[in-house]
Every structure is written in C-alpha cells, then in structure tokens.
Design a protein around this motif. Structure first.
Motif, mmCIF file in Angstrom:
data_model
loop_
_atom_site.group_PDB
_atom_site.id
_atom_site.type_symbol
_atom_site.label_atom_id
_atom_site.label_comp_id
_atom_site.label_asym_id
_atom_site.label_seq_id
_atom_site.Cartn_x
_atom_site.Cartn_y
_atom_site.Cartn_z
ATOM 1 N N UNK A 54 0.831 -1.188 0.000
ATOM 2 C CA UNK A 54 0.000 0.000 0.000
ATOM 3 C C UNK A 54 0.873 1.248 0.000
ATOM 4 N N UNK A 55 0.307 2.328 -0.537
ATOM 5 C CA UNK A 55 1.041 3.582 -0.617
ATOM 6 C C UNK A 55 1.037 4.278 0.739
ATOM 7 N N UNK A 56 2.040 5.072 0.978
ATOM 8 C CA UNK A 56 2.165 5.773 2.248
ATOM 9 C C UNK A 56 1.328 7.055 2.209
ATOM 10 N N UNK A 57 0.836 7.446 3.360
ATOM 11 C CA UNK A 57 0.081 8.688 3.465
ATOM 12 C C UNK A 57 0.844 9.641 4.374
ATOM 13 N N UNK A 58 1.060 10.853 3.896
ATOM 14 C CA UNK A 58 1.751 11.880 4.661
ATOM 15 C C UNK A 58 0.819 13.083 4.741
ATOM 16 N N UNK A 59 0.446 13.415 5.944
ATOM 17 C CA UNK A 59 -0.467 14.534 6.190
ATOM 18 C C UNK A 59 -1.720 14.441 5.316
ATOM 19 N N UNK A 60 -2.210 13.234 5.138
ATOM 20 C CA UNK A 60 -3.425 13.023 4.374
ATOM 21 C C UNK A 60 -3.237 12.878 2.878
ATOM 22 N N UNK A 61 -2.009 13.089 2.376
ATOM 23 C CA UNK A 61 -1.735 12.951 0.947
ATOM 24 C C UNK A 61 -1.138 11.579 0.692
ATOM 25 N N UNK A 62 -1.692 10.875 -0.271
ATOM 26 C CA UNK A 62 -1.184 9.547 -0.615
ATOM 27 C C UNK A 62 -0.009 9.708 -1.562
ATOM 28 N N UNK A 63 1.118 9.141 -1.188
ATOM 29 C CA UNK A 63 2.342 9.235 -1.974
ATOM 30 C C UNK A 63 2.648 7.852 -2.533
#
Length: 76
Positions: A16-25
């Motif tokens: 799964x992709x990482x989420x940083x401050x609500x943004x999927x990277x």
C-alpha cells in the motif's frame, strides 16, 4: 514502547502507498524516462569510451606494429 509504522510496512512487505499529512504518496518506481536517462547518461558513454579505446588500439597495432587487430585477423 511503541513500534514505528514504517518498520511494520518494511517487514510485512506492504504494497500500500504511504500517506503523509493526508496525501497519498505512491512508491518509487522506474519509468520510461528513467530508462531513457540511464541509456543516455550511462550506456552511451560506456559504449563511446569502448569504441574510442578500440579505435586507438587498432591504430596502434596496425600503424606501429604492422599486425592485424582482433577479429580483423580472421577476415584479412
């Protein structure tokens, strides 16, 4: 003691992709542009250097020593 979520992802092999401050990277991946730049900046200079050394050795062997060079000996 709490475990870091990054350690869990790396051990579990999470896709799964990482989420940083609500943004999927999305994860890193090689693209066509990466392959193009690899060919342009790595493969072509290595081939050009090999060609230059080959031409230099051909000139040295035929001009100074008077002998054939490499595969040209088989066909000459």
């Amino acid at each position: 003691m709490t475990r870091d979520s990054r350690e869990d992802d790396s051990r579990a092999g999470g896709d799964d992709d990482a989420a940083v401050l609500g943004h999927v990277i999305p994860r890193r991946r090689f693209t066509r542009w990466a392959a193009f730049y690899f060919l342009l900046y790595v493969c072509l200079p290595v081939l050009a250097l090999g060609l230059a050394v080959d031409v230099l050795l051909y000139a040295v062997f035929t001009g100074l020593f008077g002998h054939c060079y490499a595969l040209l000996c088989l066909f000459g």
